[in-house]
Motif scaffolding. Sequence first.
Motif, mmCIF file in Angstrom:
data_model
loop_
_atom_site.group_PDB
_atom_site.id
_atom_site.type_symbol
_atom_site.label_atom_id
_atom_site.label_comp_id
_atom_site.label_asym_id
_atom_site.label_seq_id
_atom_site.Cartn_x
_atom_site.Cartn_y
_atom_site.Cartn_z
ATOM 1 N N VAL A 1 -9.002 -5.608 -0.593
ATOM 2 C CA VAL A 1 -8.697 -5.489 0.627
ATOM 3 C C VAL A 1 -8.160 -3.975 1.218
ATOM 4 O O VAL A 1 -7.165 -3.352 0.531
ATOM 5 C CB VAL A 1 -7.702 -6.413 0.710
ATOM 6 C CG1 VAL A 1 -7.108 -6.160 2.430
ATOM 7 C CG2 VAL A 1 -8.070 -8.043 0.737
ATOM 8 N N ASP A 2 -8.919 -3.447 1.911
ATOM 9 C CA ASP A 2 -8.762 -2.140 2.397
ATOM 10 C C ASP A 2 -8.705 -1.892 3.905
ATOM 11 O O ASP A 2 -9.650 -2.346 4.640
ATOM 12 C CB ASP A 2 -9.737 -1.043 1.794
ATOM 13 C CG ASP A 2 -9.764 0.143 2.396
ATOM 14 O OD1 ASP A 2 -8.513 0.401 2.694
ATOM 15 O OD2 ASP A 2 -10.683 0.866 2.386
ATOM 16 N N PHE A 3 -7.525 -1.701 4.247
ATOM 17 C CA PHE A 3 -7.298 -1.698 5.739
ATOM 18 C C PHE A 3 -7.537 -0.374 6.410
ATOM 19 O O PHE A 3 -7.154 0.069 7.520
ATOM 20 C CB PHE A 3 -5.685 -2.099 5.897
ATOM 21 C CG PHE A 3 -5.493 -3.510 5.994
ATOM 22 C CD1 PHE A 3 -5.617 -4.216 7.310
ATOM 23 C CD2 PHE A 3 -5.056 -4.132 4.940
ATOM 24 C CE1 PHE A 3 -5.226 -5.525 7.343
ATOM 25 C CE2 PHE A 3 -4.864 -5.531 4.903
ATOM 26 C CZ PHE A 3 -4.967 -6.024 6.177
ATOM 27 N N GLY A 4 -8.164 0.705 5.482
ATOM 28 C CA GLY A 4 -8.473 1.935 5.908
ATOM 29 C C GLY A 4 -8.126 3.049 5.281
ATOM 30 O O GLY A 4 -8.773 4.303 5.702
ATOM 31 N N ALA A 5 -7.073 2.878 4.492
ATOM 32 C CA ALA A 5 -6.599 4.016 3.675
ATOM 33 C C ALA A 5 -7.427 4.695 2.850
ATOM 34 O O ALA A 5 -7.195 5.585 2.085
ATOM 35 C CB ALA A 5 -5.310 3.596 3.071
ATOM 36 N N TYR B 1 0.883 -0.946 -0.039
ATOM 37 C CA TYR B 1 0.120 0.011 0.086
ATOM 38 C C TYR B 1 0.733 1.259 -0.062
ATOM 39 O O TYR B 1 1.839 1.254 1.005
ATOM 40 C CB TYR B 1 -0.834 0.029 1.231
ATOM 41 C CG TYR B 1 -1.817 -1.104 1.392
ATOM 42 C CD1 TYR B 1 -3.025 -0.901 0.607
ATOM 43 C CD2 TYR B 1 -1.620 -2.478 1.891
ATOM 44 C CE1 TYR B 1 -4.038 -1.869 0.633
ATOM 45 C CE2 TYR B 1 -2.646 -3.191 2.007
ATOM 46 C CZ TYR B 1 -3.872 -3.206 1.430
ATOM 47 O OH TYR B 1 -4.791 -3.976 1.412
ATOM 48 N N ASP B 2 0.358 2.178 -0.717
ATOM 49 C CA ASP B 2 1.069 3.441 -0.678
ATOM 50 C C ASP B 2 0.923 4.160 0.636
ATOM 51 O O ASP B 2 -0.249 4.068 1.349
ATOM 52 C CB ASP B 2 0.742 4.354 -2.072
ATOM 53 C CG ASP B 2 1.405 4.013 -3.401
ATOM 54 O OD1 ASP B 2 2.687 3.626 -3.002
ATOM 55 O OD2 ASP B 2 0.631 3.634 -4.099
ATOM 56 N N ALA B 3 1.670 5.159 0.833
ATOM 57 C CA ALA B 3 1.283 6.076 1.993
ATOM 58 C C ALA B 3 -0.067 6.619 2.171
ATOM 59 O O ALA B 3 -0.692 7.242 1.237
ATOM 60 C CB ALA B 3 2.277 7.088 2.100
ATOM 61 N N PRO B 4 -0.927 6.497 3.167
ATOM 62 C CA PRO B 4 -2.389 7.034 3.067
ATOM 63 C C PRO B 4 -2.147 8.450 3.620
ATOM 64 O O PRO B 4 -1.129 9.195 3.982
ATOM 65 C CB PRO B 4 -2.911 6.020 4.367
ATOM 66 C CG PRO B 4 -1.762 5.781 5.326
ATOM 67 C CD PRO B 4 -0.505 5.902 4.374
ATOM 68 N N HIS C 1 -9.836 -3.896 11.162
ATOM 69 C CA HIS C 1 -9.139 -2.801 11.368
ATOM 70 C C HIS C 1 -9.472 -1.539 11.011
ATOM 71 O O HIS C 1 -9.553 -0.480 11.761
ATOM 72 C CB HIS C 1 -7.535 -2.943 10.668
ATOM 73 C CG HIS C 1 -6.618 -2.209 10.987
ATOM 74 N ND1 HIS C 1 -5.937 -1.733 11.846
ATOM 75 C CD2 HIS C 1 -6.333 -0.898 9.708
ATOM 76 C CE1 HIS C 1 -5.119 -0.937 11.873
ATOM 77 N NE2 HIS C 1 -5.370 -0.248 10.329
ATOM 78 N N ARG C 2 -10.247 -1.602 9.749
ATOM 79 C CA ARG C 2 -10.907 -0.538 9.162
ATOM 80 C C ARG C 2 -12.008 0.254 10.310
ATOM 81 O O ARG C 2 -11.991 1.419 10.486
ATOM 82 C CB ARG C 2 -11.777 -0.797 7.760
ATOM 83 C CG ARG C 2 -11.702 0.548 7.205
ATOM 84 C CD ARG C 2 -12.360 -0.057 5.689
ATOM 85 N NE ARG C 2 -13.405 -0.794 5.691
ATOM 86 C CZ ARG C 2 -13.361 -2.090 5.038
ATOM 87 N NH1 ARG C 2 -12.196 -2.433 4.716
ATOM 88 N NH2 ARG C 2 -14.435 -2.813 4.979
ATOM 89 N N ALA C 3 -12.885 -0.647 10.882
ATOM 90 C CA ALA C 3 -13.660 -0.105 11.801
ATOM 91 C C ALA C 3 -12.884 0.190 12.916
ATOM 92 O O ALA C 3 -13.344 1.476 13.596
ATOM 93 C CB ALA C 3 -14.745 -1.557 12.444
ATOM 94 N N MET C 4 -12.021 -0.291 13.613
ATOM 95 C CA MET C 4 -11.049 0.137 14.886
ATOM 96 C C MET C 4 -10.704 1.313 14.571
ATOM 97 O O MET C 4 -10.881 2.251 15.467
ATOM 98 C CB MET C 4 -10.005 -0.932 15.368
ATOM 99 C CG MET C 4 -10.892 -2.272 15.753
ATOM 100 S SD MET C 4 -9.580 -3.534 16.312
ATOM 101 C CE MET C 4 -8.859 -2.709 17.627
ATOM 102 N N ILE D 1 -3.434 5.350 10.168
ATOM 103 C CA ILE D 1 -3.917 4.154 9.663
ATOM 104 C C ILE D 1 -3.276 2.978 9.635
ATOM 105 O O ILE D 1 -3.737 1.878 9.965
ATOM 106 C CB ILE D 1 -4.493 4.585 8.219
ATOM 107 C CG1 ILE D 1 -5.758 5.455 8.195
ATOM 108 C CG2 ILE D 1 -4.934 3.328 7.265
ATOM 109 C CD1 ILE D 1 -6.987 5.028 8.862
ATOM 110 N N PHE D 2 -2.145 3.043 9.147
ATOM 111 C CA PHE D 2 -1.126 1.846 9.172
ATOM 112 C C PHE D 2 -0.283 1.775 10.517
ATOM 113 O O PHE D 2 0.880 1.231 10.382
ATOM 114 C CB PHE D 2 -0.379 1.994 7.886
ATOM 115 C CG PHE D 2 -1.024 1.780 6.652
ATOM 116 C CD1 PHE D 2 -2.180 1.175 6.518
ATOM 117 C CD2 PHE D 2 -0.431 2.347 5.493
ATOM 118 C CE1 PHE D 2 -2.806 0.682 5.335
ATOM 119 C CE2 PHE D 2 -1.123 2.278 4.154
ATOM 120 C CZ PHE D 2 -2.476 1.337 4.272
ATOM 121 N N SER D 3 -0.714 2.307 11.562
ATOM 122 C CA SER D 3 0.035 1.928 12.775
ATOM 123 C C SER D 3 0.050 0.334 12.916
ATOM 124 O O SER D 3 -0.951 -0.432 13.143
ATOM 125 C CB SER D 3 -0.648 2.418 13.838
ATOM 126 O OG SER D 3 -0.385 1.917 15.206
#
Length: 559
Positions: free
Chosen positions: A456-460, A47-50, A204-207, A55-57
């Motif tokens: 797949v989206d981890f929130g970014a 993933y590129d930087a959000p 993760h996205r929800a959290m 978000i990517f902690s």
Amino acid sequence: MVSPTVTILSHTFTQPDPRPDTSKSVTLGIPDNATAGYSPPQAIWFYDAPKDQDIFSTKVLTQSLQRVLSSYPAYAGRLEHIPYRPDGDWSERLGRLRVNYGTPTDPGVETVIALCEAPLASLIPNAEQRGRVWNASDVPFALFSGQDLKIALHDGLETGGLPAAIVKMTTFACGGIAIAARLQHVLGDAQAFLQFVRDWAATHRAMAKGLPPPVLTPIFDPRILDERAAGDINSAAPDKDILTAARELPVHRYDWWASAPDCPAPFQHRTKPAPELQSMEASARGRPLPWQDWDTTQPTPHYVLHYTAADIANMYQALAPPPSSTEYAFSHLDALLAHLWAAIIRIRNLPPSDPIFLNFAFNFRPRMTPPLPASLLGVPACMIHAASHASRAQDRDTRALAVAIRAAINRMHGGTIPLFLHEVAHQVDAQRVWQLFGGRHHVMATSWLQHGMCEVDFGAGARPRFVEALMPGWIMQLMEARYGDPVDDDDDDDDADGERFVDDHDDGSETVNTGNGDSSIKAARHQKKRERPWYSSGVDISFNLEAEVAEKLSQEPLY
């Protein structure tokens, strides 16, 4: 490409949170056990930087991993062999496995957090830069995969308290991240693996947004499929009539015990019966693995070949029979596989009369009667093959090859899969028979299409720059090629990944990719989503094949 410096920041073992209330020991399913020697499903999402760096902690990613494992506790559990009993039931034959979880000795998911000094863009070009053909041989994927860590059954034998799943998270100097996951194959096929990763991303996205985590509904119960097996799987001997019928199915049955001559050194241990079965040393042997046809030592450069939606449509149109024809109704996937099979065999220039095989993964879930739950974990699947002759490839007769593919698929259904399960349950050693093979006369493929790999989206709020499936040599992997663009607003809720994909899939049914939970429920909740073919953004073919094939495959005419 010069490999960048990657520094390990932490190395831990992640447990579910909350942990299971009680301990469980679950016998793995009939087809699960047969995959102990297969390569684990694994992938890296880049993933590129959000916009929001938090978000990517990796701390929060680890916390969300803990949370999702509470719905997948077996993935943090301990695999072990069930003690062999010659007069026991099917699960006490040699090589059968169980997973124990919810105990103080659970190994957990091995979790590595690392830092790469280079920016992501210096290692992974974007989709436009990759173009139609990308030689990815020099990309140091191993630095980000965790492949240097031993997973349970890494050699098909050793458990020893090793983890059944591994995760590695590597942040880049630019703020981007690589999230890698690997799952021991006996616990899940590609569908189960990608369901787990999508559920982790949704959690993760929800959290990250401060929302309640989604309600996850994976089903881990191998008995659901085992109970569909024909005949008595616990009897002392298989039913001869069932066995005869099962052996007519399009499944390779290569016998490791018959395959010591020419067998590469790393696999020699598999050619000898276990000490418990030494009395069978002189028993009948099956078909040996034809190692003389497969040079496992030759270089196999890694390429990614992109086909556009128009390419796939042209392949399909070239196969489409006239309206009055009684020939098979082909799918777009049939067309793509037939094209790849023909092209590779043509490049290898085999004698026209030589037999050729396309080996591909076959999912039981939608084919059983009634169908199995879409969220069923484990490996309700096997490898099947289509067979033809090299002349069909040389004559560019992709229609004949598509007919062979469709014929193989149509022979596996709710009436015949139970026969196969009976046969596999009665094998004296769960890993003695191999259902696939490489070599010049074989093409191996696995389709990860319609499982939301690029969704797949981890929130970014954006899809990955690239996904690498880490396939072993000689296996092609197919997936949609949707990269980098923003996730649609209507996709970005608390319990869904991806759009609704519709196509004439390989069993003639509609396939719906709606993220977590039961497909029919999710489909009803997403009726307003755009509907589009799975190939509408193109398809990427990732492969490690002999250099000649890798260099010439992209030059083959599409139809």
